[in-house]
Design an enzyme around this catalytic site. Structure first.
Site: not given
Ligand SMILES: Cc1cc2nc3c(=O)[nH]c(=O)nc-3n(C[C@H](O)[C@H](O)[C@H](O)COP(=O)(O)OP(=O)(O)OC[C@H]3O[C@@H](n4cnc5c(N)ncnc54)[C@H](O)[C@@H]3O)c2cc1C
Length: 383
Positions: A130, A158, A240, A242, A363
């Site tokens: 997710a 993070t 908003d 964040e 975010a």
């Molecule tokens: C260094 C780092 C720090 C982080 N820190 C935190 C944290 O402190 N707390 C926390 O909870 N999370 C954190 N995250 C997680 C971050 O919020 C997620 O990586 C991000 O929300 C994307 O999720 P995913 O990596 O699973 O990519 P996915 O959701 O699998 O997306 C993969 C690709 O598909 C695209 N995509 C997905 N859905 C759609 C759609 N409907 N239409 C078009 N394109 C789409 C995305 O834009 C992306 O390009 C962090 C991530 C990183 C890399």
């Protein structure tokens, strides 16, 4: 309309600029190379009141506006993007979330720890299955007597390797979809709670990230924020802020890259002339400067709207999307202007390039921001 910062904001800006350049910037390359958290910077930031910037005074903070936070964050990001990222998560995202949603008792217990820097905070939403679709999270908490028993895991968190307090979004009702989510405060050391090894990342090496695991993890019911199945409102209410709060990361880092380029093009000579005599180089500088200024205006407008209590879903996403993509474009042009030297670690430009990439992922990815903006303008066109 008045585009000037207040005297107090300018004073804050000057104070943080001096501090960040003297104390944070010299560590930027070191924490990147050693892949370690800048504890010493956090201690000094606490002494200056910066960690409690989003925390009201009665809980040990300095209770500044969101616009002032943006001004401060830009200066910290100018000095070191990784420090700025960890700072944003602990002080802004967690500080603002608790100050807005926690009970009086929870505020008294946790906010002074956050503002004083005695404890670093993390916020955990993302799970292996997710990410963008974060509301489909599966980590489950079941109430048993006076405790919640949590099972599941979160990833990419993070500060997790150094944090002592975690704001964890969990599912408490399997059948209720997005309305079945709750927010729990989990402290390091809670039975059944484990923190993974830090991930090896492309950039932001000084801002550690890891998985966290819950195996029959037990936390007292007093750690529930707001009420069971109330987390959707908390999540939506904070979006908003964040997105706005994430924007100055790209702006500060971009401004630093531009200043380094301006110094370099005056020094570096090719074909018997400094690079600043070549029009294609000047065009790059002009575009970088224009984009940084535009990003700041978008961020400050969204921050002002948040401070006024005006819903600003599209404006916050404009700011976040433009500032983070601008940060990547500016970092890429900076590497180009430095040529081969820009590709070498020694100059610090390649670190900025590696650090900038994450802005379009965290975010809410750039694609998700575009979806929000497009849906919002269609919605507004129908009202
Ligand atoms: C260094 C780092 C720090 C982080 N820190 C935190 C944290 O402190 N707390 C926390 O909870 N999370 C954190 N995250 C997680 C971050 O919020 C997620 O990586 C991000 O929300 C994307 O999720 P995913 O990596 O699973 O990519 P996915 O959701 O699998 O997306 C993969 C690709 O598909 C695209 N995509 C997905 N859905 C759609 C759609 N409907 N239409 C078009 N394109 C789409 C995305 O834009 C992306 O390009 C962090 C991530 C990183 C890399």
């Amino acid at each position: 309309m008045d585009f000037r910062l207040s005297d107090e904001q300018i004073e804050f800006q000057q104070m943080v600029r001096k501090f960040a350049r003297n104390e944070i910037a010299p560590l930027a390359a070191i924490i990147d190379e050693e892949e370690r958290f800048p504890f010493e910077s956090f201690k000094k930031m606490a002494d200056l009141g910066l960690l409690g910037i989003c925390v009201p005074e009665e809980y040990g903070g300095v209770g500044q506006s969101i616009l002032t936070f943006c001004v401060v964050l830009e200066e910290i990001a100018y000095a070191c993007a990784a420090t700025a990222m960890s700072y944003t998560v602990s002080s802004a995202l967690c500080g603002h979330n608790l100050a807005t949603n926690a009970s009086e008792e929870q505020k008294r217990r946790y906010l002074p720890e956050l503002a004083s820097g005695r404890k670093i905070f993390s916020i955990a939403m993302t799970e292996p299955g997710a990410g963008s679709d974060v509301l489909s999270m599966q980590t489950f908490a079941e109430r048993k007597g006076d405790e919640y028993v949590i099972n599941g895991s979160k990833t990419f968190i993070t500060n997790a390797p150094v944090a002592e307090v975690f704001l964890v979004y969990v599912r408490t009702d399997r059948a209720a979809g997005p309305r079945g989510l709750s927010l729990l405060i989990v402290e390091k050391g809670a039975p059944g709670f484990t923190i993974g090894q830090p991930f090896k990342k492309m950039g932001m090496h000084g801002s550690p990230t890891s998985e966290i695991f819950f195996g029959d993890c037990r936390v007292p019911v007093e750690n529930l924020v707001k009420g069971e199945n109330q987390a959707l409102g908390i999540l939506l209410g904070g979006l908003d802020f964040e997105r706005t709060a994430g924007s100055p990361l790209g702006i500060g880092a971009g401004r630093c890259a531009l200043d380094m380029c301006v110094a370099y093009v005056k020094e570096r000579k090719q074909f018997g002339q400094p690079l600043m005599m070549f029009e294609m180089i000047l065009e790059k500088l002009a575009n970088m400067s224009m984009e940084i200024e535009a990003a700041r205006l978008l961020a400050h407008k969204a921050a002002w709207m948040c401070d006024q209590g005006i819903r600003c879903s599209a404006e916050a996403s404009h700011a976040k999307l433009f500032a983070t993509e601008m940060g990547m474009r500016v970092a890429s042009e900076a590497v180009q202007i430095f040529g081969g030297y820009g590709y070498m670690r020694e100059y610090g430009i390649e670190r900025m390039f590696r650090d900038a990439k994450v802005g379009g992922i965290i975010a809410g990815t750039s694609e998700v921001q575009r979806l929000i903006i497009a849906r919002e303008i269609i919605k507004r066109s129908m009202s």
